[in-house]
Structure formats: structure tokens, C-alpha cells
Design a protein around this motif. Structure first.
Motif, PDB file in Angstrom:
ATOM      1  N   ILE A  32       0.849  -1.195   0.000  1.00 50.21           N
ATOM      2  CA  ILE A  32       0.000   0.000   0.000  1.00 50.21           C
ATOM      3  C   ILE A  32       0.885   1.246   0.000  1.00 50.21           C
ATOM      4  CG2 ILE A  32      -1.766   1.252   1.311  1.00 50.21           C
ATOM      5  CD1 ILE A  32      -2.531  -1.512   2.501  1.00 50.21           C
ATOM      6  N   THR A  33       0.504   2.237  -0.798  1.00 51.69           N
ATOM      7  CA  THR A  33       1.284   3.488  -0.868  1.00 51.69           C
ATOM      8  C   THR A  33       0.382   4.678  -0.557  1.00 51.69           C
ATOM      9  OG1 THR A  33       0.874   3.558  -3.233  1.00 51.69           O
ATOM     10  CG2 THR A  33       2.949   2.577  -2.519  1.00 51.69           C
ATOM     11  N   LEU A  34       0.865   5.867  -0.805  1.00 50.02           N
ATOM     12  CA  LEU A  34       0.143   7.102  -0.510  1.00 50.02           C
ATOM     13  C   LEU A  34      -1.300   7.026  -1.031  1.00 50.02           C
ATOM     14  CD1 LEU A  34       0.972   9.797   0.818  1.00 50.02           C
ATOM     15  CD2 LEU A  34       1.249  10.724  -1.488  1.00 50.02           C
ATOM     16  N   GLY A  35      -2.271   7.339  -0.153  1.00 50.47           N
ATOM     17  CA  GLY A  35      -3.684   7.301  -0.552  1.00 50.47           C
ATOM     18  C   GLY A  35      -4.321   5.931  -0.381  1.00 50.47           C
ATOM     19  N   GLY A  36      -3.494   4.911  -0.146  1.00 52.43           N
ATOM     20  CA  GLY A  36      -4.021   3.549   0.017  1.00 52.43           C
ATOM     21  C   GLY A  36      -4.651   3.346   1.394  1.00 52.43           C
ATOM     22  N   ILE A  52      -3.477   6.278   4.021  1.00 52.89           N
ATOM     23  CA  ILE A  52      -2.120   6.845   4.133  1.00 52.89           C
ATOM     24  C   ILE A  52      -2.117   8.257   3.567  1.00 52.89           C
ATOM     25  CG2 ILE A  52       0.315   6.598   3.485  1.00 52.89           C
ATOM     26  CD1 ILE A  52      -0.059   3.605   3.426  1.00 52.89           C
ATOM     27  N   GLN A  53      -1.727   9.225   4.428  1.00 50.92           N
ATOM     28  CA  GLN A  53      -1.756  10.645   4.048  1.00 50.92           C
ATOM     29  C   GLN A  53      -0.366  11.179   3.727  1.00 50.92           C
ATOM     30  OE1 GLN A  53      -4.449  12.042   3.461  1.00 50.92           O
ATOM     31  NE2 GLN A  53      -6.040  11.038   4.673  1.00 50.92           N
ATOM     32  N   ALA A  54       0.639  10.557   4.318  1.00 49.56           N
ATOM     33  CA  ALA A  54       2.002  11.050   4.067  1.00 49.56           C
ATOM     34  C   ALA A  54       2.982   9.896   4.246  1.00 49.56           C
ATOM     35  CB  ALA A  54       2.349  12.180   5.035  1.00 49.56           C
ATOM     36  N   LEU A  55       4.069  10.007   3.529  1.00 52.70           N
ATOM     37  CA  LEU A  55       5.052   8.933   3.493  1.00 52.70           C
ATOM     38  C   LEU A  55       6.400   9.570   3.193  1.00 52.70           C
ATOM     39  CD1 LEU A  55       5.246   5.823   3.499  1.00 52.70           C
ATOM     40  CD2 LEU A  55       4.657   5.855   1.092  1.00 52.70           C
ATOM     41  N   ASP A  56       7.313   9.566   4.189  1.00 55.66           N
ATOM     42  CA  ASP A  56       8.643  10.106   3.906  1.00 55.66           C
ATOM     43  C   ASP A  56       9.703   9.131   4.384  1.00 55.66           C
ATOM     44  OD1 ASP A  56       8.957  10.473   6.694  1.00 55.66           O
ATOM     45  OD2 ASP A  56       8.091  12.494   6.574  1.00 55.66           O
ATOM     46  N   TYR A  59       8.661   8.451   8.416  1.00 55.69           N
ATOM     47  CA  TYR A  59       7.351   8.038   8.927  1.00 55.69           C
ATOM     48  C   TYR A  59       6.341   7.708   7.841  1.00 55.69           C
ATOM     49  CZ  TYR A  59       8.813   9.705  13.528  1.00 55.69           C
ATOM     50  OH  TYR A  59       9.484   9.878  14.704  1.00 55.69           O
ATOM     51  N   ILE A  60       5.419   6.843   8.215  1.00 51.95           N
ATOM     52  CA  ILE A  60       4.204   6.633   7.446  1.00 51.95           C
ATOM     53  C   ILE A  60       3.066   7.189   8.322  1.00 51.95           C
ATOM     54  CG2 ILE A  60       4.336   4.204   8.233  1.00 51.95           C
ATOM     55  CD1 ILE A  60       2.402   3.400   6.119  1.00 51.95           C
ATOM     56  N   SER A  61       2.268   8.092   7.750  1.00 46.60           N
ATOM     57  CA  SER A  61       1.197   8.766   8.511  1.00 46.60           C
ATOM     58  C   SER A  61      -0.141   8.532   7.836  1.00 46.60           C
ATOM     59  CB  SER A  61       1.451  10.276   8.576  1.00 46.60           C
ATOM     60  OG  SER A  61       2.762  10.537   9.009  1.00 46.60           O
ATOM     61  N   TRP A  62      -1.194   8.521   8.641  1.00 43.78           N
ATOM     62  CA  TRP A  62      -2.522   8.202   8.098  1.00 43.78           C
ATOM     63  C   TRP A  62      -3.626   8.963   8.835  1.00 43.78           C
ATOM     64  CZ3 TRP A  62       0.566   4.422  10.558  1.00 43.78           C
ATOM     65  CH2 TRP A  62       0.269   4.242  11.924  1.00 43.78           C
ATOM     66  N   SER A  63      -4.781   8.979   8.204  1.00 50.43           N
ATOM     67  CA  SER A  63      -6.013   9.405   8.871  1.00 50.43           C
ATOM     68  C   SER A  63      -6.893   8.172   9.045  1.00 50.43           C
ATOM     69  CB  SER A  63      -6.737  10.444   8.022  1.00 50.43           C
ATOM     70  OG  SER A  63      -7.101   9.858   6.780  1.00 50.43           O
TER      71      SER A  63
END
Lengths: 248, 248
Positions: A32-36, A52-56, A59-63
Motif C-alpha cells: 500500500i502506498t500514498l492514498g491507500g 495513508i496521508q504522508a510517506l517520507d 514516517y508513514i502517517s494516516w487518517s
């Protein structure tokens, strides 16, 4: 892992370090990637669908859209004679998937007390297997776990947290009085004791009966301990009518 | 191995070479010597209690008190989406212990057809696991085994050997209509289809329904395929009342 389980702090932060094993699972196994989206849960708490809202690099961040209704825990507890560690690993994972509330291992008269010294019971390995089993089942409800030095200790510990109206059974192919499903039919909760590979001692049978446990069988076939735990758990849930009450 | 299983020729000869794996088990694992006793059975046939009568460098020989009454086979058949070989190994052994009459694996739309090429399906490894499961359960009744190239082929093959009045169910957590135990309650025999790890395709669901299989669930928890097979087998046996009929 069908649901990514987090503790409350991790869930509140809405992110995981990319080198966390769950982040790796999301990114590498699930792909799964950004938006997944993926299922997420707070251990002992709510479940939701994460995006997933952000990926650097860090960190992997989500709502999360949380589901307000809490999952119901299933009304059964397992007592099981301490088996060799490889058998205990299967039991931990599988009966966690089957929604057991608590697992109480105990050293038996015919078993090997050295099994209690296994690394499985240290460093969180057993707890990780419980989490894995719950995650497999899309559940946030992780069973409690105890390893007791005797059957008596296990019976007393289980009794302290009892439901008040539970039906108590022990699997015993040799001296059973009733089929397992008949023993727990329409019970509101069940305590299920499974013996060790080499069977119960006479003293253990006496103790169980003294504490209100009834001998029950699953036919005339001798099963491996790990097979018996899964089979018994499923039969007890079905016979109590849990799957009808908790309709999908 | 709780019972030593032999073919008819071996049983008739009343002996085994000492380097046979069953002879080794008797001598080394069970630690039985001259005059000692062990359970013995003819595959698909009678069971008895053997006594070692002679032991030399080449052979272990015994006499047997046969039990005339034949064990009853249990009225259920398993169809299961072909899983990875390690999962199939567990299923083979455990559902054999649970007394299944036949196991029909089939290549699924969402599964990996390469699993059918595993060495497990050649050189007798799968058959050895079925024997091991039966031996664990003190049974001489070894399930039949087939690996089919599609669900359709499996359904047709199972239909040819059907009981005539069997209840047909498929496990489907997403589109189930009824709890598994309710679906097979008091049935005289059951055909149980378990999907692959990634679930049924719509086409497979349609095929199952077309052939009279009813979607059934075991609650809302997603189980591993091997766990689901054991759980479903035990629930079906209990719900059909098999354990009451075959009273110990």
C-alpha cells in the motif's frame, strides 16, 4: 496480518516509523502506498479504516475513519496443560484468532516442567503470537495470558475472574461423561480445560471435578493438543450459540 | 503414533524389519521390548493389541488380539482451496485425525496453481501425513485424497461418491447466510468447502450455490485456512450429533 494493531499512543500519533515491523508490513507485504487504505485497530479498543496521508524517509502517517461500535469479546477461557513450546506457539496464535478471553497454561503432573523455562515465555514472544492471532481475525481483542505452576493455581486464578454463571468442562477421552457440545449447549460462558499430551493424572481429574468441571469428549479420536484446543474452542462457540447471537 | 498402521500383507506376516520406521518407533520412541504391548491396526481394517513375541537382528514379531468390531467412519468430506504446501501439510494431518472421509484440494481462481507442483503431492508425502493423522487418532481409517485442477472438477468428483442425503456448505465470512452449526444441525452427512487464503471468487461462489452448497460462517473472525478446516470439521461433527451417536 489483516488488521494493523497499535497501542493507544501509537494510534493517537497517527503515524509509525517506516522501520517498524507493522509499517514494513503495510508498505512491503500489503504493497500500500500514498492514498491507500488498510484496517487499523487499537489493542483492546476500536477498529477503523486508515488512509495513508504522508510517506517520507522517517514516517508513514494516516487518517482514520473509526467504527464507533466496539467488537464483542467471546465468552470462553482456555486452560491447557503446558505443552512443548512449538505446540504452545500454535495454540497461542490460533485460539487468539478464535477470540478466547484468556489462556491459562499450567504445569501438569505428567508434563515436563522445563517447558515453562522456554524463551517463548520471555521477551514478549508469546504476547506477539497473541497479537498475530487477533490481527489474523480482524480483532483488537487480545487474550490475557498466564503460565501457572500447577492446575490448582490455574483453577484458582480463572475462578477469580469468572463470569459467575459459566459452564466448566475438561476434555477427557477416557472418562468423559458427555459430548462437549452437549455439555455447553446454550451456556452463557465456558471454561474449557485441555490436558497435556500425556493426559490427566488421577489427582488432576479429582481436582477438576472438585471445582465443578465436567468431563467432556469430542468422540473417540485422540487429537494433538493444538488440534484439540482449536476444535474445542470452535465447538464451544457454536454450541453456546455465540455465532447466532453475534450475527454478521 | 498412537497406533501402528500396517497394510494387509504386513499385518498377515506378523512382523516388521527392525529398520522399518514403525519398528523403530515401537522400539526407540515407545521403548517397548520383548513381551511389551502396543496398538496395531490394518489400514482400512481392524484394530488390535499386539504383544512382541520375538526380537532379533532382522525382525520384530508379535501376536495380536484383534477387536472384531470395525471402527465407524465419520460422515464428512472436505473440499479446500489449494493452499501453500506448508498449510496443506497441517490440514492433511489434522483433518485425518478428525476422521474426514475424503479431502479434495482444488486450484482456485485467486490461488497459486504452482502449489499443485509441490513435492508434497508426489512420492507419498501427503499420504504419509494422512496415515500419521489417523495413527494419532487411534484410527485405521485413512481418508481418500485428490488434487483437482478446478472447483468444478472437485464438486463433480465429490458428487460421484456422495451419500445421497448430505448437507452441502461452503465457508464464506462475507456472504454467509447461516452459522455453520445451524446449517448442518442433525444432518446425516456433510460436504464442507473451505476457500483459499485469498477467498472465493464470484464465479466460485456462483458454482457452489448452483450445486446446492449453502454459505455458512463461524462468526466474524477470519481464520487461517488450516485453523478453519479443523474448526469447521469439529463443529460439523458436533452439530450432526456424531459424537452422541458414537458414544464411547
Amino acid at each position: 496480518m489483516n488488521i494493523v494493531l497499535l497501542n493507544m499512543e501509537e494510534a493517537a500519533s497517527g503515524r509509525l516509523p517506516v522501520d517498524d515491523h507493522r509499517a514494513k508490513h503495510i508498505l512491503e507485504v500489503l504493497g500500500i502506498t500514498l492514498g491507500g487504505r488498510f484496517y487499523i485497530g487499537v489493542i483492546g479498543g476500536k477498529r477503523g479504516l486508515a488512509t495513508i496521508q504522508a510517506l517520507d524517509e522517517k514516517y508513514i502517517s494516516w487518517s482514520v475513519e473509526w467504527v464507533e461500535e466496539m467488537q464483542k469479546s467471546l465468552p470462553w477461557v482456555l486452560l491447557v496443560g503446558l505443552p512443548r513450546p512449538q505446540t504452545a506457539r500454535k495454540i497461542l496464535q490460533d485460539v487468539s484468532s478464535l477470540g478466547v478471553q484468556g489462556i491459562h497454561f499450567f504445569v501438569t503432573e505428567k508434563g515436563d516442567p522445563a517447558y515453562a523455562q522456554s524463551s517463548l515465555w520471555r521477551d514478549g514472544e508469546a504476547e506477539a503470537l497473541l497479537l498475530k492471532g487477533a490481527g489474523q481475525a480482524f480483532s483488537t481483542l487480545v487474550p490475557s495470558l498466564a503460565v501457572h505452576s500447577s492446575l490448582t493455581e490455574a483453577i484458582v486464578a480463572v475462578g477469580k475472574n469468572a463470569y459467575g454463571q459459566e459452564t466448566k468442562v475438561f476434555l477427557d477421552i477416557y472418562e468423559a461423561e458427555v459430548a462437549l457440545d452437549a455439555a455447553v449447549r446454550e451456556a452463557s460462558a465456558a471454561l474449557v480445560a485441555v490436558g497435556p499430551e500425556r493426559g490427566w493424572s488421577e489427582k488432576e481429574r479429582g481436582l477438576l471435578r472438585q471445582h465443578g468441571y465436567v468431563g467432556a469428549h469430542m468422540g473417540e479420536r485422540v487429537l494433538r493438543v493444538e488440534t484439540a484446543c482449536v476444535a474445542a474452542g470452535a465447538v464451544v462457540l457454536a454450541a453456546m450459540g455465540v455465532w447466532k447471537r453475534h450475527q454478521l
